[in-house]
Design an enzyme around this catalytic site. Structure first.
Site, PDB file in Angstrom:
ATOM      1  N   GLU A 158       0.810  -1.222   0.000  1.00  0.00           N
ATOM      2  CA  GLU A 158       0.000   0.000   0.000  1.00  0.00           C
ATOM      3  C   GLU A 158       0.843   1.273   0.000  1.00  0.00           C
ATOM      4  O   GLU A 158       0.426   2.301  -0.528  1.00  0.00           O
ATOM      5  CB  GLU A 158      -0.965   0.013   1.190  1.00  0.00           C
ATOM      6  CG  GLU A 158      -2.110  -0.987   1.076  1.00  0.00           C
ATOM      7  CD  GLU A 158      -1.779  -2.366   1.615  1.00  0.00           C
ATOM      8  OE1 GLU A 158      -0.595  -2.624   1.925  1.00  0.00           O
ATOM      9  OE2 GLU A 158      -2.700  -3.203   1.733  1.00  0.00           O
TER      10      GLU A 158
ATOM     11  N   LYS B  47     -17.636  -0.479   5.455  1.00  0.00           N
ATOM     12  CA  LYS B  47     -18.107  -1.475   4.501  1.00  0.00           C
ATOM     13  C   LYS B  47     -19.622  -1.385   4.258  1.00  0.00           C
ATOM     14  O   LYS B  47     -20.085  -1.455   3.121  1.00  0.00           O
ATOM     15  CB  LYS B  47     -17.741  -2.874   4.999  1.00  0.00           C
ATOM     16  CG  LYS B  47     -18.055  -3.945   3.977  1.00  0.00           C
ATOM     17  CD  LYS B  47     -17.452  -5.276   4.326  1.00  0.00           C
ATOM     18  CE  LYS B  47     -17.781  -6.223   3.163  1.00  0.00           C
ATOM     19  NZ  LYS B  47     -17.231  -7.538   3.308  1.00  0.00           N
TER      20      LYS B  47
ATOM     21  N   MET C 141      24.528   8.261   2.319  1.00  0.00           N
ATOM     22  CA  MET C 141      24.490   9.562   2.989  1.00  0.00           C
ATOM     23  C   MET C 141      24.761   9.420   4.485  1.00  0.00           C
ATOM     24  O   MET C 141      25.471  10.238   5.076  1.00  0.00           O
ATOM     25  CB  MET C 141      23.132  10.238   2.752  1.00  0.00           C
ATOM     26  CG  MET C 141      23.053  11.660   3.275  1.00  0.00           C
ATOM     27  SD  MET C 141      24.315  12.736   2.587  1.00  0.00           S
ATOM     28  CE  MET C 141      23.450  13.407   1.166  1.00  0.00           C
TER      29      MET C 141
ATOM     30  N   GLN D 164      -9.205  -6.369  11.441  1.00  0.00           N
ATOM     31  CA  GLN D 164      -8.686  -5.369  10.502  1.00  0.00           C
ATOM     32  C   GLN D 164      -9.345  -3.997  10.691  1.00  0.00           C
ATOM     33  O   GLN D 164      -9.631  -3.293   9.730  1.00  0.00           O
ATOM     34  CB  GLN D 164      -8.815  -5.855   9.051  1.00  0.00           C
ATOM     35  CG  GLN D 164      -7.887  -7.047   8.777  1.00  0.00           C
ATOM     36  CD  GLN D 164      -7.667  -7.333   7.311  1.00  0.00           C
ATOM     37  OE1 GLN D 164      -8.541  -7.073   6.485  1.00  0.00           O
ATOM     38  NE2 GLN D 164      -6.508  -7.886   6.974  1.00  0.00           N
TER      39      GLN D 164
END
Lengths: 567, 161
Positions: free
Chosen positions: A49, A161, A475, A112
């Site tokens: 994601e 949902k 770096m 979830q």
């Protein structure tokens, strides 16, 4: 017309002229994905994601339009946070749709479930939890409006949902949203002050930032600078807003700015700062930053003004409109710079440029990373959109690529997000399939979102990855070399996959260059293939980015590297 | 620039999370809210938040700008440097312990405190005033044996008319 929430979402995306979504399905967004199955809107299935958000962000930076992504609830939503924070720091307009558990379960620690509006409150411009299907259409419209208006930024819309599965009346013509934007018109009095300050200035300097690109004001800024022969420096986010090959261009300023840009800022007597926020990487110690200058600051966001640096003349407004007003006002009042003084100032900046040019030394049998970037610039003639990862690869690109056009340099400036470049390049390439899109990467950064090679392979999104492979977190290693007596604590990344084989395993092309003579042929070959290509350039392991201003020092005090380096 | 208390009046859209956004904006930037008062205005959709915070003029200007960025914020005013009136309210319960009963009744008469509830066991007082007045009342109440107290944040209005 009665429609389900998921259908209304897609209708609204069409209303907003969304042509592509970057996303990843899951339990809470099944209804939406079922609608997408029948829709004409293109969907790119990423592999993580975070990659979806960076891709939407890259798309937004390259096009100036709002980027869109769609993910599921819980971990799908929390995986977007780094991407959202990246967009937020650089004021990039994106809308992130997250699935949520049904409204009846919110707060129950359901499977979830995450409080994603709570989690992203500090790193979004605004966010919404849609509590009922009746408020869905107006919320989506408002989300796009907020993302793109004023100082742009990311907006998150959380979609439970059951709201997606419930029907309601849908009538696009009846959707009304409130207007939150306060537009500040610059007062004529301010323009008179600008004229007065410019008339008195002997050594004026323009500093251009991300606000000029976001405000589509590059043409106005370029016109102002060229009309009155005012030299220009820019922040990382401002690169491309003024032609990098123009003689008036002094390069980037700040921690890894050019010697001549930092000297010009330190010696100018008037600094016209447009669309910048005076980040600490730009200013060095605040007390000595532009110490001899009066500052005019133009910004759309009042909170950017007097935040880090106190300015004499703040002008709150859209950069494009303000610069246009300024050009008009100066012309109407016959502003002409004093010729001798202006040419002396330009002579001075040219002397600084000659004294310490931006340079490196490509000798021996080891590839210098800067040489790869310069060769890429030469071969493409700059006709390319470049994304970067974060670290040395990013700074060398900023220093050596010479961007001529806005929206062609796509990089995570404020947050400095490793793993940004590859997914961002995928987003850019989706917007401009006919343009050459190159991710200039480091071996540390690229591994943070390497899984997106599968996305590029699946859709044949032919991004080109120029991997400056030094086997270090370069770096961080540089800081350890300079400030921690070369104690390279956990920065050696030489245990890495064979990137050519890895590319091949993903089904894309892998190429490698080990000697300087191989750089040009490998680039030529890689750029000519109409497939995603990873080019592994094995570069000098301990090359440093110079100039460098030590943290906490004045930007006029720069480490310039060894004599050999600067010849 | 000296640090002092500033009273900031914020007009907002009465949306879910608006208080969390404001508190989060201040907390996230390292500013502290000393006191707070929130309620709807004559319109239910619009709320007013009055907040006290401590800082110098530059800090307060930054806070105002940060708040202005929030989508739900309509207007921000610093009432510290304009003519304005400030009020707080306390509700106090004093139990009638045998040795305090007469003392409490005498104090209520002397200071003209407003009695809301009174029975054999206790009395509840409502006292309003600006900060010094409330602090003075608290000093006077202390020897009487306060058993419970609640104090509002500051409410304020400017006198611009």
């Amino acid at each position: 017309m009665k429609l389900k929430g998921s259908q209304i979402l897609l209708k609204m995306l069409e209303e907003e002229k969304v042509d592509i979504i970057f996303g990843y399905p899951g339990g809470s967004v099944l209804d939406i994905y079922d609608q997408l199955y029948k829709s004409n809107i293109k969907h790119i299935l990423v592999r993580h994601e975070q990659g979806a958000v960076h891709a939407a962000d890259g798309y937004a930076r390259a096009t100036g339009k709002v980027g869109v992504c769609l993910v599921t609830s819980g971990p799908g939503a929390t995986n977007t946070v780094t991407g959202i924070a990246t967009a937020n720091m650089d004021s990039i307009p994106i809308v992130v749709f997250t699935g949520q558990v049904p409204t009846a379960l919110i707060g129950n620690d359901a499977f979830q479930e995450s409080d994603i509006t709570g989690i992203t409150r500090p790193c979004t411009k605004h966010n919404f939890l849609v509590r009922s299907v009746e408020e869905l259409a107006s919320t989506i419209k408002e989300a796009f409006h907020i993302a793109r208006s004023g100082r742009p930024g990311p907006v998150l819309v959380d979609l439970p949902k059951n709201v997606m599965a419930t029907e309601t009346d849908y009538d696009p013509a009846s959707i009304k949203i409130r207007n939150y934007d306060i537009f500040h018109k610059p007062a004529p009095k301010k323009m008179a002050q600008v004229l007065e300050m410019l008339t008195q200035a002997k050594k004026p300097l323009i500093m251009t930032g991300g606000g000029v690109i976001l405000g589509k004001a590059a043409a106005e800024l370029t016109e102002l600078a060229r009309l009155y022969q005012i030299p220009v420096t820019g922040t990382l986010m401002g690169l491309g807003s003024f032609p990098g090959t123009d003689p008036l261009w002094l390069g980037m300023l700040g921690m890894h700015g050019t010697f001549y840009a930092n000297m010009a800022v330190s010696h100018c007597d008037l600094l016209i700062a447009v669309g910048v926020r005076f980040d600490d990487r730009v200013t060095g110690t605040i007390e000595t930053f532009a110490a001899n200058a009066k500052i005019i600051q133009i910004d759309i966001d009042p909170s950017s003004i007097n935040r880090n640096v106190v300015v004499e003349l703040p002008i709150i407004g859209d950069t494009k409109a303000t610069l246009r007003d300024m050009i008009k006002f100066l012309a109407e009042h016959n502003y002409t710079p004093l010729p001798t003084e202006r040419s002396e100032w330009l002579k001075q900046t040219a002397e600084w440029r000659e004294k310490v040019p931006l340079t490196y030394c490509q000798n021996g049998q080891v590839i210098k990373p800067q040489y790869v970037i310069e060769t890429l610039r030469k071969l493409t003639k700059g006709n390319v959109i470049v994304t970067t990862e974060v670290g040395q690869n990013q700074m060398w690109t900023a220093q050596f690529f010479q961007f001529d056009k806005p929206n062609t340099f796509i990089t995570s400036g404020g947050l400095g997000t490793m793993g940004y470049g590859l997914p961002a390049a995928i987003g850019v390439k989706c917007a401009f399939p006919d343009k050459q899109v190159v991710d200039i990467a480091g071996d540390g950064s690229i591994q943070m979102n390497i899984q997106e090679l599968a996305t590029a392979a699946q859709y044949n999104i032919s991004v080109k990855i120029v991997l400056l492979n030094n086997g270090y977190l370069g770096m961080v290693r540089q800081w350890q070399e300079l400030f921690y007596e070369k104690r390279y604590s956990h920065t050696d990344m030489s245990y890495a996959p064979d990137f050519v084989k890895l590319a091949e395993a993903y089904g894309i092309v892998g190429l490698r260059a080990i000697k300087p003579g191989e750089v040009e042929p490998v680039l030529q070959k890689g750029l000519s293939i109409d497939k995603p290509v990873l080019m592994d350039f094995q570069v000098s392991r301990e090359e440093c980015v110079y100039p460098m201003v030590r943290p906490g020092e004045s930007i006029s005090e720069m480490e310039l590297g060894t004599r050999e380096m600067i010849n | 620039m000296e640090n002092k208390e500033h009273i900031i009046s914020i007009l907002v859209h009465n949306k879910p999370d608006v208080l969390a956004r404001i508190a989060g904006t201040l907390g996230g930037k390292g500013y502290n809210i000393e006191s707070l008062c929130v309620n709807t205005t004559t319109k239910y959709e619009i709320s007013k938040i009055v907040m006290a915070t401590i800082g110098n003029q530059a800090t307060i200007a930054r806070i105002e700008n940060q708040l202005q960025r929030l989508v739900d914020v309509i207007q921000v005013d610093d009432l510290t440097n304009v003519d304005s009136i400030h009020r707080e309210m306390i509700l106090v319960r004093l139990n009638f312990a045998e040795d305090k009963k007469e003392q409490i009744k005498k104090a209520i008469d002397t200071y003209k405190w407003k009695v809301i509830v009174s029975n054999d066991a206790f009395v509840i007082l409502e006292i309003t005033g600006d900060k010094p007045q409330i602090d003075l009342a608290l000093a006077r109440l202390e020897p009487l044996g306060v058993t419970d107290i609640t104090r509002t944040g500051i409410v304020a209005l400017d006198l611009k008319g």
